[in-house]
Scaffold this active site. Structure first.
Site, PDB file in Angstrom:
ATOM      1  N   ASP A 131       0.797  -1.279   0.100  1.00  0.00           N
ATOM      2  CA  ASP A 131      -0.129  -0.017  -0.070  1.00  0.00           C
ATOM      3  C   ASP A 131       1.019   0.987  -0.131  1.00  0.00           C
ATOM      4  O   ASP A 131       1.845   1.350   0.847  1.00  0.00           O
ATOM      5  CB  ASP A 131      -0.962  -0.081   1.189  1.00  0.00           C
TER       6      ASP A 131
HETATM    7  C1  LIG Z   1       3.035   8.764  -6.153  1.00  0.00           C
HETATM    8  C2  LIG Z   1       2.522   7.747  -7.176  1.00  0.00           C
HETATM    9  C3  LIG Z   1       1.730   6.578  -6.868  1.00  0.00           C
HETATM   10  N1  LIG Z   1       1.411   5.732  -7.882  1.00  0.00           N
HETATM   11  C4  LIG Z   1       0.416   4.657  -7.637  1.00  0.00           C
HETATM   12  C5  LIG Z   1       1.158   3.509  -6.842  1.00  0.00           C
HETATM   13  C6  LIG Z   1      -0.352   2.672  -6.422  1.00  0.00           C
HETATM   14  O1  LIG Z   1      -0.923   1.663  -7.202  1.00  0.00           O
HETATM   15  C7  LIG Z   1      -1.356   3.796  -6.105  1.00  0.00           C
HETATM   16  C8  LIG Z   1      -1.527   4.089  -4.731  1.00  0.00           C
HETATM   17  O2  LIG Z   1      -2.659   3.032  -4.500  1.00  0.00           O
HETATM   18  P1  LIG Z   1      -2.562   1.756  -3.336  1.00  0.00           P
HETATM   19  O3  LIG Z   1      -3.856   1.682  -2.805  1.00  0.00           O
HETATM   20  O4  LIG Z   1      -1.377   1.504  -2.750  1.00  0.00           O
HETATM   21  O5  LIG Z   1      -2.753   0.677  -4.409  1.00  0.00           O
HETATM   22  P2  LIG Z   1      -3.741   0.480  -5.759  1.00  0.00           P
HETATM   23  O6  LIG Z   1      -5.174   0.821  -5.261  1.00  0.00           O
HETATM   24  O7  LIG Z   1      -3.281   0.993  -7.074  1.00  0.00           O
HETATM   25  O8  LIG Z   1      -3.856  -1.266  -5.888  1.00  0.00           O
HETATM   26  P3  LIG Z   1      -4.332  -2.252  -4.813  1.00  0.00           P
HETATM   27  O9  LIG Z   1      -5.144  -1.263  -3.671  1.00  0.00           O
HETATM   28  O10 LIG Z   1      -5.219  -3.184  -5.417  1.00  0.00           O
HETATM   29  O11 LIG Z   1      -3.191  -2.893  -4.111  1.00  0.00           O
HETATM   30  O12 LIG Z   1      -0.758   5.032  -6.595  1.00  0.00           O
HETATM   31  C9  LIG Z   1       1.880   5.737  -8.931  1.00  0.00           C
HETATM   32  O13 LIG Z   1       1.721   4.786  -9.848  1.00  0.00           O
HETATM   33  N2  LIG Z   1       3.204   6.638  -9.374  1.00  0.00           N
HETATM   34  C10 LIG Z   1       3.218   7.718  -8.532  1.00  0.00           C
HETATM   35  O14 LIG Z   1       4.053   8.652  -8.519  1.00  0.00           O
END
Ligand SMILES: Cc1cn([C@H]2C[C@H](O)[C@@H](COP(=O)(O)OP(=O)(O)OP(=O)(O)O)O2)c(=O)[nH]c1=O
Length: 213
Positions: free
Chosen positions: A83
């Site tokens: 997360d």
């Molecule tokens: C800051 C940042 C975040 N992110 C993404 C990573 C994570 O996928 C998302 C944060 O949300 P999360 O809740 O960590 O993950 P998710 O909802 O994508 O997937 P799941 O809950 O099913 O595991 O933001 C990027 O892709 N690039 C970036 O620069």
């Protein structure tokens, strides 16, 4: 499964059944690039921080809850979950609900340094293995006019990303400086994960790759 010929084989092979408890396409891409065979089973949990909960505790709790939910269905598999949250001035920024919230997040991050925290969990219920780790990266944004931020939000990229930006995509223009793991910002601290997987002998360097030098 038909091999993907457009992609060079990764450096590792899985040695045990592996499940990625995440719907994030970025996390799936990281595991594919490593060469791993894995199943994708996103967890559905309530991702709301408790009152007063700090960002590290929250990211770890979310990662653990995602892993435990999937372990309820597959107690005999290794489960990887994560997360990722953005934290600035003691506020936790998750994924924006809409464009206005994305704009408010990007405005709060202007011309300042924030921390991206990922809680990472490796869990196997039957083997009683639970590894819970944290990775932090400091990211400094430049300042841009509100019109530029609005135009970025209109691309749609911010909407499924913590803090409302994607460092790996168009949002790269926002970032002046980064200190720490870049893959952590994109949702998975890959170096930390591979260290864990090797330690538990869940992956091994792929023999065909070693021999082809
Ligand atoms: C800051 C940042 C975040 N992110 C993404 C990573 C994570 O996928 C998302 C944060 O949300 P999360 O809740 O960590 O993950 P998710 O909802 O994508 O997937 P799941 O809950 O099913 O595991 O933001 C990027 O892709 N690039 C970036 O620069």
């Amino acid at each position: 499964m038909t091999p993907d010929v457009s992609r060079p084989a990764g450096p590792f092979c899985s040695t045990a059944p592996l499940i990625l408890a995440s719907g994030s396409p970025r996390r799936q891409e990281f595991l594919k690039n490593l060469g791993l065979d894995f199943q994708v089973l996103p967890a559905v949990i309530d991702e709301t921080p408790e009152p007063g909960e700090n960002s590290v505790h929250f990211a770890r709790r979310m990662a653990l809850e995602k892993a435990c939910q999937v372990a309820g269905i597959h107690p005999d598999s290794y489960i990887i979950s994560a997360d990722t949250v953005v934290t600035v001035r003691d506020r936790i920024l998750g994924k924006p609900a809409d464009g206005e919230e994305a704009l408010a997040m990007l405005t709060a991050l202007q011309d300042t340094t924030h921390t991206v925290i990922t809680g990472l969990c490796l869990h196997h219920r039957e083997k009683k293995i639970t590894e819970l780790q944290t990775c932090s990266t400091e990211v400094t944004f430049a300042r841009f006019p509100e019109t530029a931020l609005r135009a970025y939000v209109a691309t749609g990229e911010p909407l499924d990303k913590a803090g409302g930006y994607g460092i790996q995509g168009i949002g790269g223009f926002l970032v002046r400086h980064i200190r720490g793991s870049c893959s952590n910002v994109i949702g998975l601290p890959v170096s930390q994960l591979v260290t864990l997987l090797l330690h538990h002998q869940i992956v091994a360097p792929c023999p065909s790759r070693e021999d082809s030098l």
